[in-house]
Design an enzyme around this catalytic site. Structure first.
Site, short mmCIF file in Angstrom:
data_model
loop_
_atom_site.label_atom_id
_atom_site.label_comp_id
_atom_site.label_asym_id
_atom_site.label_seq_id
_atom_site.Cartn_x
_atom_site.Cartn_y
_atom_site.Cartn_z
CG ASP A 341 -7.44 5.69 5.51
OD1 ASP A 341 -7.77 4.52 5.77
OD2 ASP A 341 -7.20 6.07 4.35
CG ASP A 343 -10.37 4.08 3.25
OD1 ASP A 343 -9.69 5.02 2.83
OD2 ASP A 343 -9.89 3.11 3.88
CG ASP A 436 -8.94 8.58 1.89
OD1 ASP A 436 -8.51 9.70 2.23
OD2 ASP A 436 -8.21 7.61 1.61
N1 DCT Z 1 -6.69 0.96 -2.89
C1 DCT Z 1 -6.20 0.42 -4.06
N2 DCT Z 1 -5.21 1.05 -4.74
C2 DCT Z 1 -4.67 2.19 -4.25
C3 DCT Z 1 -5.17 2.74 -3.07
C4 DCT Z 1 -6.17 2.09 -2.40
O1 DCT Z 1 -6.66 -0.63 -4.51
N3 DCT Z 1 -3.70 2.76 -4.94
C5 DCT Z 1 -7.75 0.27 -2.20
C6 DCT Z 1 -7.25 -0.86 -1.34
C7 DCT Z 1 -7.71 -0.57 0.02
C8 DCT Z 1 -8.59 0.66 -0.08
O2 DCT Z 1 -8.40 1.18 -1.36
C9 DCT Z 1 -8.32 1.66 1.00
O3 DCT Z 1 -6.95 2.03 1.01
P1 DCT Z 1 -6.17 2.20 2.36
O4 DCT Z 1 -6.94 3.03 3.30
O5 DCT Z 1 -4.80 2.63 2.01
O6 DCT Z 1 -6.04 0.70 2.85
P2 DCT Z 1 -6.77 -0.07 4.03
O7 DCT Z 1 -6.83 -1.48 3.58
O8 DCT Z 1 -8.03 0.60 4.40
O9 DCT Z 1 -5.70 0.02 5.17
P3 DCT Z 1 -5.75 0.87 6.53
O10 DCT Z 1 -6.47 -0.02 7.48
O11 DCT Z 1 -4.33 1.06 6.91
O12 DCT Z 1 -6.45 2.15 6.26
MG MG Z 2 -8.11 2.63 5.02
#
Ligand code: DCT
Ligand code: MG
Length: 512
Positions: A341, A343, A436
């Protein structure tokens, strides 16, 4: 039985080798490199062959480990093997050498010139071990492992994973335990993955991981099996496990978690087609969107797409709040080239907080027909609330989980390559992308940025470190000092690391 002493045939062989090894008349094209090829575990014949080949291609290759050598190339040797050998060579500070795997030389030979030595080639990646980069003399191998902290926030973990064959295996095992809701073992594997990712060398024997934290007996036995057989029988069994395969499919749908997967599995479903075929199933709005855009959502988001989304988000936000900060967070901020995704963290220094921004952005995108799905979650943030004790707790900021329609043209206009020709006139010219958006008050911006940058394991360990080593409480909103009973203010991520007494770790070093 002892080996017989040197025979005539040995002497002849040695003479042949010396003839090969002695620098013959090849022009040196690449003066900046002086190579030394390690004979250990490679053998005389192969070494001689490689030296001759490299010289023919214009490389300067020394037969002895002279003062001018800059690069040492080894085959089938781990970092500690080479350091151990170097320690016996009386060459003083061995950190001056670049220690490279044979894969580097092979690639150079293929293209006929030096290629850049990157993580996968390097037996030691400088400065990547601990938050204290002071060079240590390479005396007692395995030198590196003793310095690996148990906390991910005290390790520098880049995307150069030298141990992917091990971490890939553990990812599968961790996921399987997650599917079986066995959180303890799942976390144990996640910690092992995280620590293996920071090692600046490839593990080739068990001695390489002596002293590395979080590698329990179970983990070690799997590493040993992979070293010996090239694969793990446990991983193979999991990949064939019916429940694992079904859960992997079910949870790939946006909006489907462990509970729904469990329900579908119990109902006898094994594939997504079986789920889709049952018209009596009640799906949530999120799951309906998940099925509808499944193909797009499972194909990863590329950095170019994330950049195109960034421009769309920034334009929409700035239409309402011209001074707002819009920051790309998550994996892309850590330098990843793909993600599941995109963010974003949004904050407005002018108004401090604007609860109308996200609803306004949603309305705008609906009008522009860019919104395929959204779920707006209102803020429950209170300034006086103590940080959460749970390491995985969701934060209280206002946020929006959405699926955006990204037109290919928006991506292609950022790319240098022309867009691919559409086959038919009606071909779909967009891709569904998960986005997000998080809106936070400007006073909480540094904490929210640190929290949303991840990785998850890095965040978990920051919080664990704050609690166990500092008697503080940290979450995405604040840092509370329990001894002084005060909230600590931070204007930047650096301030937070300073409050915690930690060396600053750059976002791209947080890929734990
Ligand atoms: N995060 C966290 N605790 C959670 C959810 C998210 O600390 N319960 C933090 C860690 C990474 C960030 O938010 C974004 O989450 P993701 O999009 O799930 O992770 P990402 O590292 O961006 O992985 P991806 O590349 O798969 O999107
Ligand atoms: Mg992400």
């Amino acid at each position: 039985m002892d080996k017989p002493s040197t025979t005539i045939s040995d002497l002849k062989k040695k003479r042949r080798m010396n003839a090969l090894i002695s620098p013959t008349l090849h022009e040196i094209k690449f003066n900046e490199f002086v190579l030394f090829i390690l004979e250990k575990k490679m053998g005389t014949t192969r070494r001689a062959f490689l030296m001759e080949l490299a010289r023919r291609k214009g490389f300067r290759v020394e037969s002895e480990l002279s003062d001018s050598v800059t690069h040492i190339v080894a085959e089938n040797n781990s970092c500690s093997d080479v350091l151990e050998w170097l320690a016996g060579q009386n060459v003083g500070d061995s950190s001056r050498f670049e220690l490279l795997d044979i894969s580097w030389l092979t690639e150079c030979m293929k293209v006929g010139k030096p290629v850049e030595a990157i993580g996968k080639h390097q037996l030691v990646i400088r400065g990547s071990l601990t938050s204290n980069p002071s060079p240590k003399p390479a005396k007692t191998p395995p030198l590196a492992t003793k310095e690996v902290s148990q906390y991910a926030c005290k390790r520098r973990t880049t995307l150069n994973n030298c141990n992917q064959k091990f971490t890939d295996a553990f990812e599968i095992l961790a996921k399987n335990f997650e599917f079986r809701e066995n959180e303890g073992i799942c976390l144990a594997f996640m910690r092992a993955i995280s620590v293996l990712k920071c090692l600046p060398f490839t593990i080739v024997r068990m001695r390489d991981i002596e002293g590395v934290p979080w590698l329990g007996e179970q983990v070690k036995s799997i590493i040993e099996e992979i070293i010996e057989d090239g694969e793990s029988s446990r991983v193979k069994a999991v990949l064939n496990d019916e429940r694992y395969k079904s859960f992997l499919l079910f949870t790939s749908i946006f909006g489907v978690g462990l509970k729904t997967s469990e329900k579908w599995y119990r109902q006898g479903f094994r594939t997504l087609d079986e789920v889709k075929a049952d018209k009596s199933l009640k799906l949530t709005k999120m799951q309906k969107a998940g099925f509808l855009y499944h193909e797009d959502l499972v194909s990863c988001v590329a950095k170019e797409e994330a950049d195109a989304v960034y421009l769309i988000v920034k334009e929409a936000v700035r239409a309402f709040l011209p001074e707002a900060l819009v920051t790309l967070t998550g994996g892309f901020r850590r330098g990843k080239k793909i993600g599941h995704d995109v963010d974003f963290l949004i904050s407005d220094p002018e108004s401090g907080e604007d609860e109308q921004l996200l609803p306004n952005v949603i309305k705008l995108w609906e009008k522009q027909e860019l919104l395929l799905y959204y779920d707006l979650v209102e803020s429950t943030f209170e300034k006086t609330k103590l940080p959460s004790r749970k390491v995985d707790a969701m934060d209280h900021f206002q946020k929006c989980f959405l699926i955006l329609k990204l037109h290919h043209q928006k991506v292609d206009s950022n790319r240098s390559k022309p867009p691919p020709e559409s086959k038919t006139h009606e071909a779909k010219n967009w891709k569904a992308i998960r986005v997000d958006l998080v809106m936070c008050p400007i006073q909480q911006y540094a904490y929210a940025l640190l929290g949303w940058t991840g990785s998850r394991q890095f965040e978990r360990d920051l919080r664990r470190y704050a609690t166990h080593e500092k008697k503080m409480m940290l979450d995405n909103h604040a840092l509370y000092d329990k001894t002084k009973k005060i909230f600590l203010k931070a204007e930047s991520e650096e301030d937070i690391f300073t409050h915690l007494g930690l060396d600053y770790i750059e976002p791209w070093e947080r890929n734990a």
